[in-house]
Design an enzyme around this catalytic site. Structure first.
Site, PDB file in Angstrom:
ATOM      1  N   HIS A 133       0.841  -1.199   0.000  1.00  0.00           N
ATOM      2  CA  HIS A 133       0.000   0.000   0.000  1.00  0.00           C
ATOM      3  C   HIS A 133       0.873   1.244   0.000  1.00  0.00           C
ATOM      4  CE1 HIS A 133       0.619  -1.475   4.101  1.00  0.00           C
ATOM      5  NE2 HIS A 133       0.723  -0.204   4.462  1.00  0.00           N
ATOM      6  N   HIS A 135       0.761   5.165   1.286  1.00  0.00           N
ATOM      7  CA  HIS A 135       0.061   6.153   2.111  1.00  0.00           C
ATOM      8  C   HIS A 135       0.095   7.490   1.366  1.00  0.00           C
ATOM      9  CE1 HIS A 135       0.315   3.884   6.068  1.00  0.00           C
ATOM     10  NE2 HIS A 135       1.318   3.310   5.425  1.00  0.00           N
TER      11      HIS A 135
HETATM   12  P1  5GP Z   1       1.606   0.240   7.415  1.00  0.00           P
HETATM   13  O1  5GP Z   1       1.785   0.348   8.904  1.00  0.00           O
HETATM   14  O2  5GP Z   1       1.628  -1.220   6.986  1.00  0.00           O
HETATM   15  O3  5GP Z   1       2.503   1.104   6.587  1.00  0.00           O
HETATM   16  O4  5GP Z   1       0.159   0.786   7.127  1.00  0.00           O
HETATM   17  C1  5GP Z   1      -1.012   0.052   7.384  1.00  0.00           C
HETATM   18  C2  5GP Z   1      -2.116   1.043   7.567  1.00  0.00           C
HETATM   19  O5  5GP Z   1      -3.339   0.346   7.430  1.00  0.00           O
HETATM   20  C3  5GP Z   1      -2.122   1.694   8.950  1.00  0.00           C
HETATM   21  O6  5GP Z   1      -1.977   3.100   8.820  1.00  0.00           O
HETATM   22  C4  5GP Z   1      -3.476   1.284   9.530  1.00  0.00           C
HETATM   23  O7  5GP Z   1      -4.096   2.323  10.248  1.00  0.00           O
HETATM   24  C5  5GP Z   1      -4.272   0.922   8.299  1.00  0.00           C
HETATM   25  N1  5GP Z   1      -5.298  -0.101   8.540  1.00  0.00           N
HETATM   26  C6  5GP Z   1      -5.125  -1.267   9.212  1.00  0.00           C
HETATM   27  N2  5GP Z   1      -6.279  -1.975   9.199  1.00  0.00           N
HETATM   28  C7  5GP Z   1      -7.168  -1.238   8.500  1.00  0.00           C
HETATM   29  C8  5GP Z   1      -8.544  -1.458   8.158  1.00  0.00           C
HETATM   30  O8  5GP Z   1      -9.155  -2.466   8.478  1.00  0.00           O
HETATM   31  N3  5GP Z   1      -9.151  -0.482   7.446  1.00  0.00           N
HETATM   32  C9  5GP Z   1      -8.488   0.660   7.057  1.00  0.00           C
HETATM   33  N4  5GP Z   1      -9.200   1.555   6.348  1.00  0.00           N
HETATM   34  N5  5GP Z   1      -7.199   0.897   7.366  1.00  0.00           N
HETATM   35  C10 5GP Z   1      -6.552  -0.050   8.079  1.00  0.00           C
END
Ligand code: 5GP
Ligand code: ZN
Length: 171
Positions: A133, A135
């Site tokens: 993903h 951001h």
């Molecule tokens: P990472 O930490 O892997 O870079 O980003 C994962 C992101 O996914 C986090 O910012 C977290 O808040 C978001 N996230 C985790 N679970 C969910 C979910 O079920 N729905 C949504 N909309 N965001 C999620």
């Protein structure tokens, strides 16, 4: 614990002789990466889980981050399951048009003072969901710079709903 008696305070400090001190390594942090069947983002793509979607095309879907770091924080994800942007077939070129469209849409609809675009690959980089993903994070002058970037706040449902409407309607 005996009812009515306070817990015995722990004795301060002699190191436990029998036990070797465990030095934490990355392996301790490593969550089991979810396969496509249990992946929350695959389930969001399949609409098995709800999301506040703001954009979709043939290759990507974008929706509001549930724990927004800043107002309008959006995730752009590929439709196909891939662990991160540097694993398997190149994914970034496939979702780049979506990232571009989302960043411009957020700029247009929310009028932020700046925008960050970032992606984390691997636990050491801070990745917590193992479906690639990007951001896209609108930034505001009252919380500037990298020190304020990762700023997860409890976002009330109403607030997510209102920013979602503002992005979706252009109102
Ligand atoms: P990472 O930490 O892997 O870079 O980003 C994962 C992101 O996914 C986090 O910012 C977290 O808040 C978001 N996230 C985790 N679970 C969910 C979910 O079920 N729905 C949504 N909309 N965001 C999620
Ligand atoms: Zn997935």
């Amino acid at each position: 614990m005996t009812p009515g008696k306070p817990d015995k305070p722990e004795k301060p400090g002699k190191p436990d002789k029998g036990k070797k001190k465990h030095k934490p390594t990355l392996a301790d942090l490593e969550p089991a990466p979810a396969g496509p069947d249990e992946c929350i983002f695959c389930r969001i793509v399949a609409a098995e889980l709800p999301s506040r979607q703001v954009y979709a095309d043939d290759h990507a879907v974008a929706f509001l981050d549930i724990n927004a770091w800043h107002r309008g924080h959006t995730l752009v994800i590929p439709r196909r399951h891939v662990e991160d942007l540097v694993s398997g077939e190149p994914t970034l070129p496939e979702i780049a048009p979506a990232v571009d469209a989302v960043a411009r849409m957020l700029k247009d609809r929310l009028a932020p003072d700046g925008i960050n675009v970032l992606s984390s690959a691997g636990v050491a980089a801070g990745q917590t969901v193992f479906h690639a993903h990007v951001h896209v994070i609108p930034r505001y002058a009252d919380q500037p710079g990298f020190t304020h970037l990762v700023n997860p706040v409890e976002v009330p449902e109403g607030e997510l709903e209102s920013v979602w409407r503002q992005i979706s309607d252009g109102s």
